[in-house]
Design a protein around this motif. Structure first.
Motif, PDB file in Angstrom:
ATOM      1  N   ASP A  64       0.820  -1.425   0.054  1.00 46.01           N
ATOM      2  CA  ASP A  64       0.107   0.093   0.076  1.00 46.01           C
ATOM      3  C   ASP A  64       0.845   1.094   0.228  1.00 46.01           C
ATOM      4  OD1 ASP A  64      -2.334  -1.421   0.151  1.00 46.01           O
ATOM      5  OD2 ASP A  64      -2.635  -1.253   2.041  1.00 46.01           O
ATOM      6  N   VAL A  65       1.926   1.217   0.794  1.00 45.82           N
ATOM      7  CA  VAL A  65       2.830   2.480   0.741  1.00 45.82           C
ATOM      8  C   VAL A  65       3.684   2.704  -0.426  1.00 45.82           C
ATOM      9  CG1 VAL A  65       4.871   1.457   2.116  1.00 45.82           C
ATOM     10  CG2 VAL A  65       4.097   3.889   2.444  1.00 45.82           C
ATOM     11  N   GLY A  66       4.038   1.540  -1.005  1.00 44.60           N
ATOM     12  CA  GLY A  66       4.546   1.442  -2.465  1.00 44.60           C
ATOM     13  C   GLY A  66       6.243   1.648  -2.324  1.00 44.60           C
ATOM     14  N   GLY A  67       6.794   1.802  -3.376  1.00 45.72           N
ATOM     15  CA  GLY A  67       8.151   2.402  -3.309  1.00 45.72           C
ATOM     16  C   GLY A  67       9.096   0.907  -3.524  1.00 45.72           C
ATOM     17  N   LEU A  68       8.656  -0.228  -3.437  1.00 51.87           N
ATOM     18  CA  LEU A  68       9.751  -1.190  -3.549  1.00 51.87           C
ATOM     19  C   LEU A  68       9.811  -1.762  -4.950  1.00 51.87           C
ATOM     20  CD1 LEU A  68       8.480  -3.369  -0.425  1.00 51.87           C
ATOM     21  CD2 LEU A  68      10.565  -2.006  -0.603  1.00 51.87           C
ATOM     22  N   ALA A  69       9.045  -1.479  -5.925  1.00 51.85           N
ATOM     23  CA  ALA A  69       8.973  -1.942  -7.477  1.00 51.85           C
ATOM     24  C   ALA A  69      10.332  -1.563  -7.794  1.00 51.85           C
ATOM     25  CB  ALA A  69       7.839  -1.685  -8.152  1.00 51.85           C
ATOM     26  N   GLY A  70      10.842  -2.527  -8.510  1.00 46.58           N
ATOM     27  CA  GLY A  70      12.246  -1.875  -9.244  1.00 46.58           C
ATOM     28  C   GLY A  70      13.498  -1.769  -8.042  1.00 46.58           C
ATOM     29  N   GLU A  71      13.146  -1.627  -7.051  1.00 51.23           N
ATOM     30  CA  GLU A  71      14.363  -1.508  -5.864  1.00 51.23           C
ATOM     31  C   GLU A  71      14.815  -2.216  -5.297  1.00 51.23           C
ATOM     32  OE1 GLU A  71      15.475   1.856  -5.549  1.00 51.23           O
ATOM     33  OE2 GLU A  71      13.810   2.375  -7.438  1.00 51.23           O
ATOM     34  N   LEU A  72      14.360  -3.477  -5.335  1.00 48.33           N
ATOM     35  CA  LEU A  72      15.062  -4.806  -4.437  1.00 48.33           C
ATOM     36  C   LEU A  72      15.930  -5.475  -5.266  1.00 48.33           C
ATOM     37  CD1 LEU A  72      11.302  -5.978  -3.474  1.00 48.33           C
ATOM     38  CD2 LEU A  72      12.974  -4.879  -2.036  1.00 48.33           C
ATOM     39  N   PRO A  73      17.052  -6.016  -4.680  1.00 51.43           N
ATOM     40  CA  PRO A  73      18.004  -6.515  -5.300  1.00 51.43           C
ATOM     41  C   PRO A  73      17.540  -7.846  -6.047  1.00 51.43           C
ATOM     42  CG  PRO A  73      18.131  -7.249  -2.763  1.00 51.43           C
ATOM     43  CD  PRO A  73      17.000  -5.990  -3.212  1.00 51.43           C
ATOM     44  N   GLU A  74      18.419  -8.302  -7.137  1.00 50.94           N
ATOM     45  CA  GLU A  74      18.087  -9.556  -7.926  1.00 50.94           C
ATOM     46  C   GLU A  74      18.041 -10.583  -6.919  1.00 50.94           C
ATOM     47  OE1 GLU A  74      20.192 -11.716 -11.415  1.00 50.94           O
ATOM     48  OE2 GLU A  74      20.573  -9.777 -11.183  1.00 50.94           O
TER      49      GLU A  74
END
Length: 163
Positions: free
Chosen positions: A37-47
């Motif tokens: 809900d808060v967002g901001g993780l997409a595309g930011e997490l390690p492989e």
């Protein structure tokens, strides 16, 4: 392991996950719902990031969101109190994969007692609806300070196993 204060604030939790370079995250579906809900993780997490979730019902919608975040897989674990921790695992890599009970972990047996059965016939857990019976080394010998429920459950499982 993050503190209770950080875990209670989805923005702080997200920021902590990103700043420490976590590669595996374990939590309840409720916690993951707050994070998505808060967002901001997409595309930011390690492989190869992995998410482990247990402790409550995992909705299909949330599972799909988590799979999109975790390219290393979503590990959906199930385990009631009687099993002391986890009993089954489903690993999901593709959004839209139906959320299921998964496969039993080592030393665990999952069976379903069919509804309305007069002889307690047993079908494997993948066969349909009924009462889930978990047995194996991980199952507690009884309920803490509740001998009545312990005796009731033990007699039901003993009767079922003898058939």
């Amino acid at each position: 392991v993050l503190g209770e204060k950080i875990c209670a604030d989805p923005s702080q939790l997200r920021d902590s996950i990103l700043s420490i370079g976590a590669t595996i995250l374990q939590g309840t579906p409720a916690t993951f719902q707050l994070l998505t809900d808060v967002g901001g993780l997409a595309g930011e997490l390690p492989e190869n990031f992995k998410i482990l979730t247990a402790g409550d019902v995992l909705s299909q919608n949330l599972a799909d969101k988590l799979v999109d975040l975790a390219d290393g897989g979503l590990f959906h674990l199930y385990g009631p109190t009687e099993a002391t921790i986890y009993s089954s695992l489903q690993v999901i890599h593709v959004p839209g994969t139906p959320v299921r009970l998964g496969v039993p972990l080592k030393w665990v047996q999952l069976d379903v007692l069919q509804p309305g059965s007069t002889n307690l016939a047993v079908d494997r857990v993948t066969s349909g609806e009924g009462e889930l019976i978990i047995s194996g080394e991980c199952v507690a010998l009884g309920y803490w300070v509740n001998g009545g429920i312990s005796a009731q459950m033990t007699s039901r499982v003993d009767k079922w196993r003898s058939q």
